[in-house]
Design a protein around this motif. Structure first.
Motif, short mmCIF file in Angstrom:
data_model
loop_
_atom_site.label_atom_id
_atom_site.label_comp_id
_atom_site.label_asym_id
_atom_site.label_seq_id
_atom_site.Cartn_x
_atom_site.Cartn_y
_atom_site.Cartn_z
N VAL A 169 0.92 4.24 -2.66
CA VAL A 169 0.76 5.65 -2.30
C VAL A 169 1.92 6.45 -2.88
CG1 VAL A 169 0.69 7.28 -0.38
CG2 VAL A 169 -0.54 5.15 -0.20
N LYS A 170 3.15 5.86 -2.82
CA LYS A 170 4.31 6.57 -3.36
C LYS A 170 4.14 6.79 -4.86
CE LYS A 170 8.02 5.26 -0.24
NZ LYS A 170 8.97 4.17 -0.02
N ILE A 171 3.71 5.72 -5.55
CA ILE A 171 3.50 5.84 -7.00
C ILE A 171 2.46 6.91 -7.27
CG2 ILE A 171 2.66 4.63 -9.07
CD1 ILE A 171 3.81 2.07 -7.85
N PHE A 172 1.38 6.86 -6.48
CA PHE A 172 0.30 7.83 -6.68
C PHE A 172 0.81 9.25 -6.47
CE2 PHE A 172 -3.51 10.13 -5.27
CZ PHE A 172 -4.30 9.88 -6.38
N LYS A 216 -11.08 -8.30 4.94
CA LYS A 216 -12.08 -7.32 5.38
C LYS A 216 -11.64 -6.64 6.66
CE LYS A 216 -16.21 -9.05 3.24
NZ LYS A 216 -17.47 -9.70 3.43
N ASP A 217 -10.40 -6.90 7.07
CA ASP A 217 -9.93 -6.31 8.33
C ASP A 217 -9.50 -4.86 8.10
OD1 ASP A 217 -7.70 -6.52 6.86
OD2 ASP A 217 -6.70 -8.04 8.08
N GLU A 218 -8.80 -4.32 9.09
CA GLU A 218 -8.41 -2.90 9.03
C GLU A 218 -7.59 -2.62 7.77
OE1 GLU A 218 -8.66 -4.57 11.70
OE2 GLU A 218 -9.60 -3.31 13.22
N ILE A 219 -6.71 -3.59 7.40
CA ILE A 219 -5.87 -3.35 6.22
C ILE A 219 -6.74 -3.30 4.97
CG2 ILE A 219 -4.04 -4.36 4.79
CD1 ILE A 219 -2.73 -5.21 7.43
N GLY A 220 -7.73 -4.22 4.93
CA GLY A 220 -8.67 -4.21 3.81
C GLY A 220 -9.41 -2.89 3.74
N LYS A 221 -9.82 -2.42 4.93
CA LYS A 221 -10.54 -1.14 4.98
C LYS A 221 -9.64 0.01 4.56
CE LYS A 221 -13.80 -2.57 8.45
NZ LYS A 221 -13.81 -2.87 9.86
N LEU A 222 -8.37 -0.09 4.99
CA LEU A 222 -7.41 0.96 4.61
C LEU A 222 -7.24 0.98 3.09
CD1 LEU A 222 -5.39 3.04 5.75
CD2 LEU A 222 -3.67 1.26 5.71
N ALA A 223 -7.13 -0.24 2.52
CA ALA A 223 -6.96 -0.34 1.07
C ALA A 223 -8.18 0.25 0.37
CB ALA A 223 -6.78 -1.79 0.68
N MET A 224 -9.36 -0.06 0.93
CA MET A 224 -10.60 0.45 0.31
C MET A 224 -10.62 1.98 0.40
SD MET A 224 -14.46 -0.67 1.08
CE MET A 224 -14.07 -2.26 1.60
N ALA A 225 -10.23 2.48 1.58
CA ALA A 225 -10.21 3.94 1.76
C ALA A 225 -9.21 4.58 0.79
CB ALA A 225 -9.81 4.28 3.20
N PHE A 226 -8.07 3.90 0.59
CA PHE A 226 -7.07 4.41 -0.34
C PHE A 226 -7.63 4.47 -1.76
CE2 PHE A 226 -3.83 3.28 -3.50
CZ PHE A 226 -3.05 4.42 -3.43
N LEU A 269 0.84 -1.20 0.00
CA LEU A 269 0.00 0.00 0.00
C LEU A 269 0.87 1.25 0.00
CD1 LEU A 269 -3.03 0.45 0.04
CD2 LEU A 269 -2.92 0.70 2.49
N ILE A 270 1.95 1.18 0.78
CA ILE A 270 2.88 2.33 0.83
C ILE A 270 3.47 2.56 -0.56
CG2 ILE A 270 5.11 3.11 1.74
CD1 ILE A 270 4.32 1.64 4.35
#
Ligand SMILES: Nc1ncnc2c1ncn2[C@@H]1O[C@H](COP(=O)(O)OP(=O)(O)O)[C@@H](O)[C@H]1O
Ligand SMILES: [Mg+2]
Length: 636
Positions: A233-236, A250-260, A229-230
């Motif tokens: 984000v860097k590429i973005f 579906k955990d926090e990382i999944g949610k973070l990815a979705m938010a990203f 994910l990092i």
């Protein structure tokens, strides 16, 4: 070194998780191992003590007859049996006095320490303790343990005092007759404990290693998607666009990815909208018919559009190389710093300026300036509109208005002249003729008096009298008409007298109480101005009669070096506001026009229920001249 470790810890989430969990596992394994060792040690020790006590007990029991009879063979049998038991190093039996009756030992006892062995002190101590408690006891040395047990004889003697029928006829009696002692080998216990410790530590370390490996794998599992994910984000951050991040959990990382993903999507959309809006602005900028130029806050030209360049006679390329300040005509240039200050203070202002065209002529512009923000920086945006045509139109309108005014003025003058002529003609010609007629009639009356026929004479004279009266009435009417057309008093005695006379006439005819305050000093106004003021005054008085319902009128005339002021104040109902500018208010318009012909102005103020005041202010000829000169200067 310490700093480096802290840095790594601070920057590496995986190591952080790993170290935390490894420490946790370490503490858990150490705690469990210690607990386990502690419990096992206790269990083993307890078992040893139990066994030792039991063997000592058995020895004491087996040797009671031997002790009682102090029979060495019996004691030998009892001792030999116990010595055969595993871990028993030595067996000793004492009588009640502590005398050694029997002692047997294994050969290795020689190598063991002496302190625990039957030295007198420990023997005494054991004997005292057993005698007191009548139960076994033990002493732990560094390599051996001594177990002591009382040798007890039970006898069932008859009580001399007891009766046959009593329940406790037979009373059992226990008595210590000696002591049995066993020395147990403590080294086996120590060895077992050592083995246990080694095994447990081994298990603990294995657990720690396996735990660390598992922790590392788990930490890696957690941080891997985070690292990915990092990366995204860097590429973005650098490219501005990135592929959708796969959502696997579906955990926090999944949610973070979705938010990203959502954030990237929304940023993309916003960027698109921004680009569109920028394009729209650019199109507007390039295609606008108004000239637009963008300047930095320190006045440097940043961008300029085609229209602005064309307006100034340049191409967009050329205009970029000229300093815009140079195109300001002097008066514009003077006012520029103050305007810039207002704009920088956040004010959006619109004003007119004059610029030099490339060919040297000066042309008027309307400029709207405001502060805009672009990419976080402030710029000054100027919108130029060439108002040459508008100005020309305005000038033409102004000129035609002035022509109209001059024409109206001329018409008024002509009208006044004609009125004066007609008034004079009527007064002189008609008045003269009528006076002549009156003289003729009086002659006729005189002649008629000579007629003898009385009836004829009387009727003739009566007719003549009637004619004389008619002539008088007509003369009166002629005078009034002439006066109304143009009061001769205005020409003969001036404005003040004319106003006074007019006011008196007004009071007489309308019944409205009137007061006149003439100027303190004499005034001399030219005939045209006097006429204008007189006509304005007449219209004001007419309005008072027709509209105000007033009961009193107050008129003031003042004059000083700068201006002449005439005020007509009534105490009527007060003029309504909307009448002031109504196109139907022709009387007011006429007054205004007349005043304007002399550079003056009329203010009509009305307060409901209090009255109306019409105030005419006409600047003096000198003042008008000065103003005209100044006005000319500002136009130039
Ligand atoms: N002194 C006054 N008191 C109250 N109302 C007035 C007065 N003078 C003028 N007005 C109002 O202003 C209107 C416009 O006056 P004017 O232009 O002289 O037109 P007109 O006299 O022909 O009606 C009048 O109709 C009247 O309603
Ligand atoms: Mg009127």
């Amino acid at each position: 070194m310490r700093l480096n470790l802290l840095k790594v810890l601070n920057e590496n989430f995986r190591i952080k998780i790993f170290i935390t969990f490894a420490l946790l596992i370490f503490f858990i394994s150490v705690s469990f191992t210690s607990l386990f060792i502690h419990r096992q040690t206790k269990n083993l020790t307890d078992a040893l003590i139990k066994k030792g006590n039991l063997l000592a007990g058995v020895l004491a029991f087996n040797s009671r007859i031997g002790v009682f009879s102090e029979n060495k063979e019996l004691l030998d049998v009892a001792a030999e049996g116990i010595l055969q038991q595993e871990g028993v190093l030595e067996v000793s039996i004492f009588n009640l006095e502590g005398k050694l009756l029997k002692s047997k030992e294994r050969p290795q006892i020689r190598t063991l320490e002496k302190s625990i062995r039957r030295d007198e002190k420990s023997k005494r101590k054991a004997i005292e303790e057993i005698t007191e408690t009548v139960s076994p006891c033990y002493f732990v040395g560094s390599s051996a343990v001594e177990f002591w047990s009382p040798v007890i004889s039970d006898s069932d003697p008859y009580e001399e005092t007891s009766l046959f029928f009593k329940e406790d006829l037979l009373r059992r009696k226990s008595k210590i007759i000696g002591f049995a002692m066993i020395t147990g080998d403590k080294r086996t216990l120590d060895k077992e404990l050592n083995d246990l410790l080694v095994k447990t530590i081994f298990i603990g370390i294995t657990f720690l290693i396996i735990g660390s490996i598992v922790t590392y794998i788990v930490a890696k599992g957690i941080t891997k998607p985070l690292n990915k994910l990092i990366e995204s984000v860097k590429i973005f951050g650098t490219v501005g666009t990135v592929e959708k991040f796969p959502i696997e959990t579906k955990d926090e990382i999944g949610k973070l990815a979705m938010a990203f993903n959502n954030m990237a999507e929304s940023l993309k959309r916003r960027e698109g909208a921004l680009r569109e809006s920028e394009e729209r602005y650019r199109t507007l900028f390039t295609q606008a018919s108004d000239g637009i130029c963008i300047m930095s806050v320190d006045g440097k030209l940043v961008d300029v559009n085609e229209s602005s360049a064309r307006m100034h006679g340049y191409s967009t390329q050329e205009i970029r190389h000229i300093n815009l300040k140079d195109s300001d005509a002097p008066e514009t240039f003077q006012l520029a710093p103050e305007r810039m200050r207002r704009v920088l203070a956040g004010e959006a202002i619109t004003f007119e300026v004059k610029h030099y065209h490339k060919d040297g002529h000066v042309f008027p512009l309307e400029v709207s300036v405001s502060l805009i923000s672009y990419n976080g920086e402030s710029y000054v945006q100027c919108i130029h509109r060439d108002i040459t045509e508008r100005k020309r139109g305005e000038e033409m309108i102004q000129a035609s208005r002035e022509q109209m005014r001059a024409l109206a003025g001329r018409l008024q003058t002509v009208r006044e002249e004609e009125r004066t002529d007609i008034a004079r003609e009527i007064h002189d010609e008609l008045g003269g003729a009528l006076t002549g007629m009156k003289v003729d009639v009086s002659f006729l009356i005189k002649s008629a008096l000579k007629i003898e026929n009385e009836a004829a004479r009387t009727s003739l004279i009566a007719g003549m009298d009637s004619v004389t009266k008619s002539i008088d009435t007509t003369i009166h009417a002629v005078r009034r008409i002439a006066m109304e057309l143009r009061p001769g008093i205005l020409d003969d005695l001036g404005l003040v007298a004319a106003l006074e006379w007019q006011l008196k006439d007004f009071e007489k005819r309308s019944g409205i109480r009137s007061e006149f305050f003439p100027p303190v000093e004499d005034i001399s106004l030219d005939a045209d101005l006097s006429t204008a003021l007189f006509r304005i005054f007449q219209e004001a008085l007419t309005n008072v009669v027709r509209h105000s319902g007033a009961t009193a009128v107050c008129v003031r005339l003042r004059a000083d070096a700068d201006s002449s002021t005439l005020e007509v104040e009534d105490n009527g109902k007060g003029i309504e506001k909307e009448k002031l500018l109504s196109s139907e208010s022709l009387g007011l318009l006429g007054m205004r026009e007349r005043a304007q012909m002399f550079g003056g102005r009329i203010t009509v103020t009305g307060t409901p229920g209090t009255g109306t005041t019409v105030k005419v202010e006409i600047p003096s000829v000198e003042k008008r001249k000065i103003e005209r000169d100044q006005g000319g200067a500002t136009l130039r």
